[in-house]
Design a protein around this motif. Structure first.
Motif, PDB file in Angstrom:
ATOM      1  N   ASN A   4       0.827  -1.226   0.000  1.00 13.67           N
ATOM      2  CA  ASN A   4       0.000   0.000   0.000  1.00 13.67           C
ATOM      3  C   ASN A   4       0.855   1.266   0.000  1.00 13.67           C
ATOM      4  N   SER A   5       1.849   1.274  -0.863  1.00 14.72           N
ATOM      5  CA  SER A   5       2.793   2.405  -0.878  1.00 14.72           C
ATOM      6  C   SER A   5       2.181   3.653  -1.476  1.00 14.72           C
ATOM      7  N   SER A   6       2.840   4.758  -1.149  1.00 13.18           N
ATOM      8  CA  SER A   6       2.366   6.059  -1.593  1.00 13.18           C
ATOM      9  C   SER A   6       3.528   7.052  -1.644  1.00 13.18           C
ATOM     10  N   PHE A   7       3.393   8.062  -2.503  1.00 17.18           N
ATOM     11  CA  PHE A   7       4.317   9.205  -2.490  1.00 17.18           C
ATOM     12  C   PHE A   7       3.558  10.391  -1.914  1.00 17.18           C
ATOM     13  N   LEU A   8       4.240  11.155  -1.076  1.00 20.76           N
ATOM     14  CA  LEU A   8       3.712  12.471  -0.708  1.00 20.76           C
ATOM     15  C   LEU A   8       4.695  13.471  -1.308  1.00 20.76           C
ATOM     16  N   ILE A   9       4.254  14.178  -2.350  1.00 26.07           N
ATOM     17  CA  ILE A   9       5.133  15.114  -3.051  1.00 26.07           C
ATOM     18  C   ILE A   9       4.851  16.530  -2.538  1.00 26.07           C
ATOM     19  N   ASP A  10       5.869  17.085  -1.896  1.00 21.71           N
ATOM     20  CA  ASP A  10       5.735  18.422  -1.305  1.00 21.71           C
ATOM     21  C   ASP A  10       6.335  19.436  -2.273  1.00 21.71           C
ATOM     22  N   ILE A  11       5.466  20.124  -2.995  1.00 22.35           N
ATOM     23  CA  ILE A  11       5.923  21.037  -4.051  1.00 22.35           C
ATOM     24  C   ILE A  11       6.707  22.213  -3.457  1.00 22.35           C
ATOM     25  N   THR A  12       6.465  22.531  -2.182  1.00 17.92           N
ATOM     26  CA  THR A  12       7.204  23.647  -1.563  1.00 17.92           C
ATOM     27  C   THR A  12       8.678  23.282  -1.368  1.00 17.92           C
ATOM     28  N   PRO A  88      -9.862  -3.840 -22.324  1.00 13.71           N
ATOM     29  CA  PRO A  88     -10.683  -5.019 -22.630  1.00 13.71           C
ATOM     30  C   PRO A  88      -9.987  -6.349 -22.356  1.00 13.71           C
ATOM     31  N   VAL A  89      -8.650  -6.312 -22.173  1.00 13.57           N
ATOM     32  CA  VAL A  89      -7.930  -7.578 -21.955  1.00 13.57           C
ATOM     33  C   VAL A  89      -7.269  -7.660 -20.574  1.00 13.57           C
ATOM     34  N   GLY A  90      -7.562  -6.688 -19.706  1.00 13.40           N
ATOM     35  CA  GLY A  90      -7.034  -6.728 -18.337  1.00 13.40           C
ATOM     36  C   GLY A  90      -5.524  -6.555 -18.264  1.00 13.40           C
ATOM     37  N   ALA A  91      -4.992  -5.599 -19.070  1.00 17.71           N
ATOM     38  CA  ALA A  91      -3.535  -5.417 -19.074  1.00 17.71           C
ATOM     39  C   ALA A  91      -3.018  -4.619 -17.870  1.00 17.71           C
ATOM     40  N   PHE A  92      -3.916  -3.964 -17.131  1.00 19.26           N
ATOM     41  CA  PHE A  92      -3.481  -3.179 -15.962  1.00 19.26           C
ATOM     42  C   PHE A  92      -3.980  -3.828 -14.677  1.00 19.26           C
ATOM     43  N   THR A  93      -3.109  -3.834 -13.660  1.00 23.29           N
ATOM     44  CA  THR A  93      -3.483  -4.405 -12.361  1.00 23.29           C
ATOM     45  C   THR A  93      -3.041  -3.471 -11.249  1.00 23.29           C
ATOM     46  N   LYS A  94      -3.931  -3.215 -10.314  1.00 29.46           N
ATOM     47  CA  LYS A  94      -3.547  -2.493  -9.090  1.00 29.46           C
ATOM     48  C   LYS A  94      -2.987  -3.547  -8.143  1.00 29.46           C
ATOM     49  N   THR A  95      -1.705  -3.474  -7.854  1.00 28.63           N
ATOM     50  CA  THR A  95      -1.059  -4.515  -7.057  1.00 28.63           C
ATOM     51  C   THR A  95      -1.077  -4.153  -5.573  1.00 28.63           C
ATOM     52  N   GLU A  96      -0.703  -5.123  -4.731  1.00 31.16           N
ATOM     53  CA  GLU A  96      -0.738  -4.842  -3.286  1.00 31.16           C
ATOM     54  C   GLU A  96       0.364  -3.884  -2.855  1.00 31.16           C
ATOM     55  N   THR A  97       1.367  -3.649  -3.715  1.00 31.03           N
ATOM     56  CA  THR A  97       2.386  -2.643  -3.380  1.00 31.03           C
ATOM     57  C   THR A  97       1.796  -1.235  -3.464  1.00 31.03           C
ATOM     58  N   ARG A 142      11.564  -2.749  -7.764  1.00 37.86           N
ATOM     59  CA  ARG A 142      12.322  -2.399  -6.552  1.00 37.86           C
ATOM     60  C   ARG A 142      11.458  -2.628  -5.311  1.00 37.86           C
ATOM     61  N   GLN A 143      10.203  -2.207  -5.384  1.00 40.47           N
ATOM     62  CA  GLN A 143       9.328  -2.337  -4.211  1.00 40.47           C
ATOM     63  C   GLN A 143       9.152  -3.792  -3.767  1.00 40.47           C
ATOM     64  N   THR A 144       9.067  -4.709  -4.734  1.00 46.86           N
ATOM     65  CA  THR A 144       8.871  -6.112  -4.346  1.00 46.86           C
ATOM     66  C   THR A 144      10.113  -6.664  -3.642  1.00 46.86           C
ATOM     67  N   ALA A 161       8.363  12.130  -0.395  1.00 43.22           N
ATOM     68  CA  ALA A 161       8.327  11.212   0.766  1.00 43.22           C
ATOM     69  C   ALA A 161       7.665   9.912   0.326  1.00 43.22           C
ATOM     70  N   PHE A 162       8.154   8.799   0.881  1.00 45.74           N
ATOM     71  CA  PHE A 162       7.636   7.480   0.490  1.00 45.74           C
ATOM     72  C   PHE A 162       7.287   6.685   1.746  1.00 45.74           C
ATOM     73  N   GLY A 163       6.104   6.065   1.733  1.00 47.66           N
ATOM     74  CA  GLY A 163       5.670   5.243   2.867  1.00 47.66           C
ATOM     75  C   GLY A 163       4.319   4.650   2.552  1.00 47.66           C
ATOM     76  N   THR A 164       3.622   4.139   3.560  1.00 40.16           N
ATOM     77  CA  THR A 164       2.289   3.618   3.262  1.00 40.16           C
ATOM     78  C   THR A 164       1.356   4.814   3.023  1.00 40.16           C
ATOM     79  N   ARG A 165       0.235   4.533   2.387  1.00 40.25           N
ATOM     80  CA  ARG A 165      -0.692   5.629   2.070  1.00 40.25           C
ATOM     81  C   ARG A 165      -1.222   6.259   3.355  1.00 40.25           C
ATOM     82  N   THR A 166      -1.461   5.424   4.364  1.00 46.79           N
ATOM     83  CA  THR A 166      -1.967   5.936   5.645  1.00 46.79           C
ATOM     84  C   THR A 166      -0.926   6.851   6.294  1.00 46.79           C
ATOM     85  N   GLU A 167       0.342   6.413   6.285  1.00 46.39           N
ATOM     86  CA  GLU A 167       1.420   7.238   6.876  1.00 46.39           C
ATOM     87  C   GLU A 167       1.564   8.562   6.128  1.00 46.39           C
TER      88      GLU A 167
END
Ligand code: SF4
Ligand code: SF4
Ligand code: SF4
Length: 267
Positions: A4-12, A88-97, A142-144, A161-167
């Motif tokens: 459940n990774s996420s980026f927090l991009i601080d433009i400042t 139509p062929v399921g080429a994209f997947t939202k993964t657990e990362t 890399r994440q895996t 910043a990189f961490g879980t989406r909740t963090e």
């Protein structure tokens, strides 16, 4: 493996050094491309099959104050990705990362994903005989293996910043609460289109749309596309499947020919 990774991009915090852009190219072995001066800092001007992230440069004056903003753009890794919902062929997947990954082995090149993406992210290998869709992978490889994405590791100012989406959401709300004079109070990506894994903080007085980030509703786009797609006649689905099969067959034959050529060359 990160989950459940996420980026927090601080433009400042972004100084526009483009270390993230270079790190992405290096890690993913993306070739350099010819570019041209567009009169600003942004280079190359657009995302492409060889540029999966770039720093968008915006300069504007507001209330006699000059704003220089650098925004790292790329795939938002939506929680409910529109690209995946229309494929139509399921080429994209939202993964657990947290990464939305693309499978070129099943792609039939219809490019619905490029039209459906609300952020206009997927690009295409227009010059190739057998082209594929290209976009940021959120460094799924890399994440895996438990390594942070290359762009986040390269940033010298901590703007990515990189961490879980909740963090990341918690960190963002703390920053907003403790620095109201510094930030626009909105956390972009927390709720837009059902939430994205990439979230942004902008300077106070600067609107996200002024940075090129579109104003979007909170409702996830797949709920709209599903409503539309359920009226698509089943014949179209059958034709899509047939196209997928023939495309796969052609690619396989070409690959076989190439292998035979290589074998003959080696002999
Ligand atoms: S930003 Fe676009 S390409 Fe990326 S996951 Fe969302 S819909 Fe798909
Ligand atoms: S997450 Fe990886 S693929 Fe995506 S922009 Fe960063 S370095 Fe490039
Ligand atoms: S590496 Fe960090 S500071 Fe440099 S351009 Fe990228 S986000 Fe901005």
């Amino acid at each position: 493996m990160f989950k459940n990774s996420s980026f927090l991009i601080d433009i400042t915090k972004c100084i526009g050094c483009r270390s993230c852009q270079v790190a992405c190219k290096r890690w993913n072995q993306l070739e350099a491309e010819k570019t041209h001066n567009t009169g600003g800092h942004q280079n190359p001007p657009l995302l492409s099959a060889h540029t999966w992230t770039l720093i968008r440069f915006k300069e504007f004056e507001k209330k006699e104050k000059l704003h220089w903003c650098f925004t790292k753009v790329g795939c938002m890794h939506c929680e409910q990705p529109a690209c995946a919902s229309v494929c139509p062929v399921g080429a994209f997947t939202k993964t657990e990362t947290g990464a939305v990954v693309y499978n070129d082995k099943v792609c039939i090149g219809c490019r619905y994903c490029m039209i459906a993406c609300p952020f206009r992210i997927p690009t295409y290998e227009w010059k190739k005989a057998f082209p594929f869709v290209k976009k940021c992978t959120f460094c799924f490889d890399r994440q895996t293996e438990g390594t942070r994405p290359a762009c986040a590791s390269a940033c010298p100012t901590g703007a990515i910043a990189f961490g879980t989406r909740t963090e990341m959401a918690k960190k963002a709300h703390e920053l907003l609460k403790n620095n109201p004079e510094k930030y626009n109070p909105h956390l972009y990506g927390e709720k837009e289109v059902g939430g994205t894994a990439v979230m942004y903080l902008a300077p106070k007085g600067v609107e996200f749309k002024e940075l090129g980030l579109p104003e979007l509703a909170e409702r996830p786009l797949p709920t709209w596309t599903w409503n539309a797609l359920r009226f698509v006649p089943s014949q179209i689905v059958v034709v899509s499947a047939a196209m997928a099969f023939f495309y796969w067959l052609t690619k396989r034959k070409t690959k076989k020919k190439d292998v035979n050529k290589e074998v003959r060359h080696d002999a």
